[in-house]
Design an enzyme around this catalytic site. Structure first.
Site, short mmCIF file in Angstrom:
data_model
loop_
_atom_site.label_atom_id
_atom_site.label_comp_id
_atom_site.label_asym_id
_atom_site.label_seq_id
_atom_site.Cartn_x
_atom_site.Cartn_y
_atom_site.Cartn_z
N GLU A 119 3.03 -22.95 59.47
CA GLU A 119 2.45 -23.06 60.67
C GLU A 119 1.69 -24.71 60.77
O GLU A 119 1.91 -25.32 61.56
CB GLU A 119 1.71 -22.79 60.97
CG GLU A 119 1.86 -21.30 62.39
CD GLU A 119 2.51 -21.63 63.20
OE1 GLU A 119 1.57 -21.72 64.21
OE2 GLU A 119 3.04 -20.38 63.57
N HIS B 102 3.13 -27.57 63.14
CA HIS B 102 1.67 -28.09 64.45
C HIS B 102 0.68 -28.99 63.99
O HIS B 102 1.15 -29.74 64.27
CB HIS B 102 2.07 -26.65 64.77
CG HIS B 102 2.97 -25.91 65.25
ND1 HIS B 102 3.77 -26.12 66.84
CD2 HIS B 102 3.73 -24.54 65.18
CE1 HIS B 102 4.67 -25.62 66.92
NE2 HIS B 102 4.09 -24.30 66.13
N HIS C 148 -1.09 -16.86 66.93
CA HIS C 148 0.01 -16.77 67.30
C HIS C 148 -0.06 -18.49 66.06
O HIS C 148 0.64 -19.37 65.69
CB HIS C 148 0.78 -17.23 67.74
CG HIS C 148 2.13 -16.85 67.81
ND1 HIS C 148 2.44 -17.15 68.59
CD2 HIS C 148 2.56 -17.16 66.45
CE1 HIS C 148 4.43 -16.49 68.35
NE2 HIS C 148 4.35 -16.26 66.51
#
Ligand code: NAG
Ligand code: NAG
Ligand code: NAG
Ligand code: NAG
Length: 241
Positions: free
Chosen positions: A112, A116, A65
């Site tokens: 992503e 992050h 994930h």
């Protein structure tokens, strides 16, 4: 390819050349821990009622994930992921870090990276997109949920459930702070995601302040009832009916 490695190497050599700059970059990290989240696609798709969810053919186990530094997200708005950055990783990424709800996997990786990766980039081990994405792939091999569960005799099944303790002891080497998340379906706990807290040096067992980790809509699994791990099926919304 040549372009991305040029960028990555420039960063790397820059760090080696100047220790002061390296120390600055290390200190610029606002985070202490990372969460490495892997999900079970069969359960993940059950949770989407409105958005179509599909499990790509090549996917045969737990998928990534994300790797999420705690605290902030979106640390560098100008740093966009490009196809060239991860050209040589795309086959592995499609297998191990697929998108289940977005048509275009690259968009998922871009998100992503933006949310992050840019926050992780203050650490040497993930200081550019190629390093970040290869690191995440390596972590999936190192912390393989598939291997740990099958070694403990836990197999996806519609009929068999397992105790919380069974899962926990299968994953014990990952440290007790491991976070098992379940989705409640017809009053049953369905194992959905496993989050492993990692320190900046990527060892297990970081103790985050809970409030700094991303809030999640999935419940922590409990030992109050058995836990199911359903197999994948072509109809991911209802795997066992
Ligand atoms: C948690 O977040 C706050 C606010 O961003 C920050 O000051 C604190 O250092 C963070 N704690 C950890 C352990 O990262
Ligand atoms: C933000 O990203 C740009 C590339 O788009 C890079 O040049 C810059 O160094 C980054 N800033 C930080 C603080 O990492
Ligand atoms: C599980 O249950 C289904 C339907 O209830 C049945 O068809 C299947 O054979 C069972 N599998 C096992 C391994 O018992
Ligand atoms: C179940 O979990 C609770 C709370 O985490 C704990 O106190 C209790 O000992 C656990 N029970 C068993 C049987 O493991």
């Amino acid at each position: 390819m040549a372009l991305y490695s040029g960028i990555c190497l420039a960063v790397l050599y820059g760090l080696i050349a100047t220790t002061a700059a390296q120390a600055d970059m290390k200190d610029s990290c606002h985070w202490k821990c990372l969460e490495f989240a892997q999900l079970w696609p069969g359960s993940f798709c059950m949770t989407f009622l409105k958005i179509p969810c599909r499990i790509p053919k090549q996917v045969d186990g737990w998928t990534i994930h994300g790797l999420w530094p705690d605290g902030k997200t979106g640390c560098n708005r100008t740093w966009k992921l490009t196809q060239k950055d991860i050209d040589d990783l795309q086959v592995d990424l499609r297998h191990y870090w697929p998108s289940l709800v977005k048509k275009d996997a690259f968009k998922f990786w871009q998100d992503e990276w933006y949310k992050h990766g840019t926050c992780g980039a203050c650490a040497d081990s993930m200081s550019c997109p190629h390093k970040y994405f290869s690191l995440v792939l390596e972590l999936r091999t190192k912390f393989s949920i598939d291997t740990s569960l099958s070694a403990a005799g836990i197999k996806p099944s519609c009929n068999n459930s397992y105790t919380y303790e069974h899962f926990h002891s299968a994953l014990f080497y990952l440290h007790t702070h491991i976070n098992l998340q379940c989705y409640i379906y017809k009053k049953q706990q369905i194992l959905m995601q496993i989050k492993i807290p990692l320190s900046k040096d990527l060892s297990v067992g970081c103790h985050p302040h809970e409030e700094n980790f991303s809030k999640s809509y999935y419940e922590p699994c409990t030992n109050k009832s058995k836990i199911y791990l359903y197999p994948f099926t072509p109809h991911p919304r209802h795997p066992c009916s």
